[in-house]
Write a protein that holds these residues in place. Structure first.
Motif, PDB file in Angstrom:
ATOM      1  N   THR A  80      30.705  14.803  65.041  1.00  0.00           N
ATOM      2  CA  THR A  80      31.332  14.232  66.307  1.00  0.00           C
ATOM      3  C   THR A  80      31.976  15.135  67.072  1.00  0.00           C
ATOM      4  N   ARG A  81      32.171  15.225  68.161  1.00  0.00           N
ATOM      5  CA  ARG A  81      33.006  16.409  68.566  1.00  0.00           C
ATOM      6  C   ARG A  81      34.151  16.397  67.340  1.00  0.00           C
ATOM      7  N   PRO A  82      34.669  18.066  67.581  1.00  0.00           N
ATOM      8  CA  PRO A  82      35.431  18.302  66.185  1.00  0.00           C
ATOM      9  C   PRO A  82      36.722  18.551  67.373  1.00  0.00           C
ATOM     10  N   LYS A  83      38.046  17.380  66.115  1.00  0.00           N
ATOM     11  CA  LYS A  83      39.310  17.595  66.473  1.00  0.00           C
ATOM     12  C   LYS A  83      40.433  18.970  66.563  1.00  0.00           C
ATOM     13  N   GLY A  84      39.495  19.583  65.889  1.00  0.00           N
ATOM     14  CA  GLY A  84      39.935  20.293  65.311  1.00  0.00           C
ATOM     15  C   GLY A  84      39.630  21.025  64.003  1.00  0.00           C
ATOM     16  N   ILE A  85      39.438  22.429  63.859  1.00  0.00           N
ATOM     17  CA  ILE A  85      39.117  23.497  62.399  1.00  0.00           C
ATOM     18  C   ILE A  85      39.957  23.553  61.924  1.00  0.00           C
ATOM     19  N   TYR A  86      39.554  23.586  60.096  1.00  0.00           N
ATOM     20  CA  TYR A  86      39.929  23.700  58.962  1.00  0.00           C
ATOM     21  C   TYR A  86      39.661  25.254  58.269  1.00  0.00           C
ATOM     22  N   LEU A  87      40.010  26.390  58.473  1.00  0.00           N
ATOM     23  CA  LEU A  87      40.174  27.171  57.647  1.00  0.00           C
ATOM     24  C   LEU A  87      40.119  27.013  56.255  1.00  0.00           C
ATOM     25  N   ASP A  88      39.213  26.983  55.917  1.00  0.00           N
ATOM     26  CA  ASP A  88      38.968  27.663  54.266  1.00  0.00           C
ATOM     27  C   ASP A  88      39.103  28.065  53.639  1.00  0.00           C
ATOM     28  N   ILE A  89      39.503  28.709  52.105  1.00  0.00           N
ATOM     29  CA  ILE A  89      40.198  29.951  51.677  1.00  0.00           C
ATOM     30  C   ILE A  89      40.102  29.503  50.345  1.00  0.00           C
ATOM     31  N   HIS A  90      38.257  29.885  49.607  1.00  0.00           N
ATOM     32  CA  HIS A  90      38.271  29.093  48.156  1.00  0.00           C
ATOM     33  C   HIS A  90      39.678  29.944  46.763  1.00  0.00           C
ATOM     34  N   GLY A  91      39.299  29.785  45.770  1.00  0.00           N
ATOM     35  CA  GLY A  91      39.970  30.234  44.983  1.00  0.00           C
ATOM     36  C   GLY A  91      38.738  30.915  43.999  1.00  0.00           C
ATOM     37  N   GLY A  92      39.852  31.792  43.031  1.00  0.00           N
ATOM     38  CA  GLY A  92      38.665  31.984  41.921  1.00  0.00           C
ATOM     39  C   GLY A  92      39.193  32.860  40.996  1.00  0.00           C
ATOM     40  N   ALA A  93      41.044  33.021  41.353  1.00  0.00           N
ATOM     41  CA  ALA A  93      41.363  33.838  40.648  1.00  0.00           C
ATOM     42  C   ALA A  93      41.461  35.638  41.177  1.00  0.00           C
ATOM     43  N   TRP A  94      40.208  35.686  42.928  1.00  0.00           N
ATOM     44  CA  TRP A  94      39.429  36.784  43.263  1.00  0.00           C
ATOM     45  C   TRP A  94      38.444  37.433  42.456  1.00  0.00           C
ATOM     46  N   ILE A  95      38.081  36.722  41.940  1.00  0.00           N
ATOM     47  CA  ILE A  95      36.966  37.180  40.995  1.00  0.00           C
ATOM     48  C   ILE A  95      35.235  36.155  40.675  1.00  0.00           C
ATOM     49  N   VAL A  96      35.886  35.120  40.693  1.00  0.00           N
ATOM     50  CA  VAL A  96      34.875  34.489  41.130  1.00  0.00           C
ATOM     51  C   VAL A  96      35.003  33.051  42.106  1.00  0.00           C
ATOM     52  N   GLY A  97      33.544  32.503  41.995  1.00  0.00           N
ATOM     53  CA  GLY A  97      33.574  31.290  43.863  1.00  0.00           C
ATOM     54  C   GLY A  97      32.683  31.676  44.771  1.00  0.00           C
ATOM     55  N   ASN A  98      32.215  30.948  45.094  1.00  0.00           N
ATOM     56  CA  ASN A  98      32.292  31.090  47.027  1.00  0.00           C
ATOM     57  C   ASN A  98      32.516  29.500  47.652  1.00  0.00           C
ATOM     58  N   ALA A  99      32.196  30.269  48.923  1.00  0.00           N
ATOM     59  CA  ALA A  99      32.826  28.756  50.344  1.00  0.00           C
ATOM     60  C   ALA A  99      32.234  28.156  49.124  1.00  0.00           C
ATOM     61  N   ARG A 100      30.380  27.087  48.942  1.00  0.00           N
ATOM     62  CA  ARG A 100      29.848  26.204  48.531  1.00  0.00           C
ATOM     63  C   ARG A 100      30.895  25.626  47.814  1.00  0.00           C
ATOM     64  N   CYS A 101      31.930  25.841  46.420  1.00  0.00           N
ATOM     65  CA  CYS A 101      32.506  25.522  45.575  1.00  0.00           C
ATOM     66  C   CYS A 101      33.482  24.311  46.197  1.00  0.00           C
ATOM     67  N   ASP A 102      33.684  24.871  47.364  1.00  0.00           N
ATOM     68  CA  ASP A 102      34.717  23.986  48.342  1.00  0.00           C
ATOM     69  C   ASP A 102      34.052  22.772  48.831  1.00  0.00           C
ATOM     70  N   ASP A 103      32.911  22.520  48.643  1.00  0.00           N
ATOM     71  CA  ASP A 103      31.919  21.902  49.627  1.00  0.00           C
ATOM     72  C   ASP A 103      32.323  19.852  49.534  1.00  0.00           C
ATOM     73  N   PRO A 104      32.555  19.536  48.183  1.00  0.00           N
ATOM     74  CA  PRO A 104      33.437  18.311  48.400  1.00  0.00           C
ATOM     75  C   PRO A 104      34.927  18.153  48.864  1.00  0.00           C
ATOM     76  N   CYS A 105      36.003  18.631  49.188  1.00  0.00           N
ATOM     77  CA  CYS A 105      36.876  18.472  49.600  1.00  0.00           C
ATOM     78  C   CYS A 105      36.603  19.045  51.111  1.00  0.00           C
ATOM     79  N   ASN A 106      35.830  20.141  51.322  1.00  0.00           N
ATOM     80  CA  ASN A 106      35.562  19.835  52.463  1.00  0.00           C
ATOM     81  C   ASN A 106      34.652  18.744  53.788  1.00  0.00           C
ATOM     82  N   ALA A 107      34.268  18.624  52.911  1.00  0.00           N
ATOM     83  CA  ALA A 107      33.458  17.725  53.278  1.00  0.00           C
ATOM     84  C   ALA A 107      33.858  16.122  53.760  1.00  0.00           C
ATOM     85  N   MET A 108      35.299  15.545  52.611  1.00  0.00           N
ATOM     86  CA  MET A 108      35.542  14.332  53.004  1.00  0.00           C
ATOM     87  C   MET A 108      36.736  14.819  54.005  1.00  0.00           C
ATOM     88  N   ILE A 109      37.459  16.757  54.878  1.00  0.00           N
ATOM     89  CA  ILE A 109      38.270  16.886  55.738  1.00  0.00           C
ATOM     90  C   ILE A 109      37.546  16.563  56.299  1.00  0.00           C
TER      91      ILE A 109
END
Length: 327
Positions: A80-109
């Motif tokens: 549906t048309r978004p009610k807002g925007i959630y800007l997500d920044i993933h973790g990983g000690a600054w040295i590992v990780g990527n945006a897809r890592c957060d898909d499970p939580c972000n998809a629920m949001i």
């Protein structure tokens, strides 16, 4: 309304903690180790994500340009048309990780809150270039604030991050505030961040027995990433937001586990944020280690649901304020 847990939730968490005590811990290390961990993670990400289709959430990868730099982002959109925007920044000690890592939580949001989720694929500090992480997140944040209406049809933005991502989100917020562009943000959700890169008391005191995150390795990682700075310079606000001027920032929800080596970072940041703005909420989750909301426990499920309710309330509060002004 605070996060509510029952005795059974606590008992199950303690049961899992006994298992975690015997399991390998995340040890942030140098370039070679980080490359290996990143490669393993990407191999695991080759698996399909059926929950995205089940939740009716679409995915898009793109690059955005701001201030002469290009930053990859991953966008999850509700049906549906978004009610807002959630800007997500993933973790990983600054040295590992990527945006897809957060898909499970972000998809629920995206599905439950009806928000578009923009996750930043910032450059990792594999060469100890922490400044590149901070710069990419700053550019992505400024791009979103300036283009949210044209791209998503809404200017209601919540910024969120976990661990290193919470640190980078706080740095981006301070830059946004300094530029006079933070007033439009709806809120911030900051999970167990590292806000003092000189090492908070709880991190310095953390031994090898800490759960999930190996305390001594985490502290050594901070020193490695800031090797060009003295102890005093590590406390400068450009990399340690705890020591910055925090006035003029949006309502924030801080969450941390009681067993997290970064506990003091969150306690101190929430206290200073509240002193400056009067709008910080703090949740210390009992029997919870670092990254507790990613574990398969009732506490994780309830915490993530609590965050989604908090975000939805922030959107509703802004709608009510704007309706009153129109009336």
């Amino acid at each position: 309304m605070p996060l509510r847990l029952d005795p059974a939730d606590i008992a199950e968490a303690r049961h899992l903690n006994r298992k975690l005590a015997w399991m390998p811990k995340f040890r942030p290390r140098g370039r070679i180790k980080a490359f290996f961990m990143q490669g393993t993670m990407r191999m695991q990400q080759l698996r399909p994500q059926p929950y995205l289709r089940r939740l009716n959430v679409g995915v898009e990868m793109r690059e955005v340009t701001f201030d002469g730099g290009r930053v990859p982002i991953r966008i999850l959109r509700p049906n549906t048309r978004p009610k807002g925007i959630y800007l997500d920044i993933h973790g990983g000690a600054w040295i590992v990780g990527n945006a897809r890592c957060d898909d499970p939580c972000n998809a629920m949001i995206a599905a439950e809150c009806g928000m578009a989720v923009v996750s930043v694929d910032y450059r990792l500090a594999l060469d100890n270039r922490l400044d590149l992480c901070i710069e990419d997140c700053r550019k992505a944040t400024f791009w979103l604030v300036e283009n949210c209406e044209s791209e998503f049809g809404t200017d209601r933005i919540v910024i969120g991050g976990e661990s290193a991502g919470a640190h980078l989100a706080a740095c981006a917020l301070l830059a946004l505030r300094d530029a006079g562009q933070a007033s439009g943000l709806v809120g911030a959700v900051l999970f167990y961040g590292a806000y003092d890169l000189s090492g908070s008391p709880s991190l310095r005191a953390a031994g090898p027995e800490t759960l999930v995150l190996h305390g001594p390795s985490a502290f050594r990682n901070l020193k490695r990433l800031t090797a060009d700075r003295s102890e005093e310079e590590r406390r400068r606000p450009d990399i340690s937001p705890l020591y910055g001027e925090l006035a003029g920032l949006p309502p924030a929800l801080f969450l941390v586990g009681a067993l997290d080596p970064l506990l003091d970072d969150t306690l101190q940041m929430a206290e200073r944020w509240n002193a400056a703005n009067g709008n910080a909420e703090l949740t210390v989750v009992p029997e919870a280690p670092h990254a507790f909301n990613r574990l398969k426990t009732p506490i994780a499920v309830k915490t993530n649901a609590y965050v989604r309710r908090w975000v939805s309330r922030r959107l509703m509060a802004l709608t009510a304020v704007r309706s009153d002004k129109v009336a």
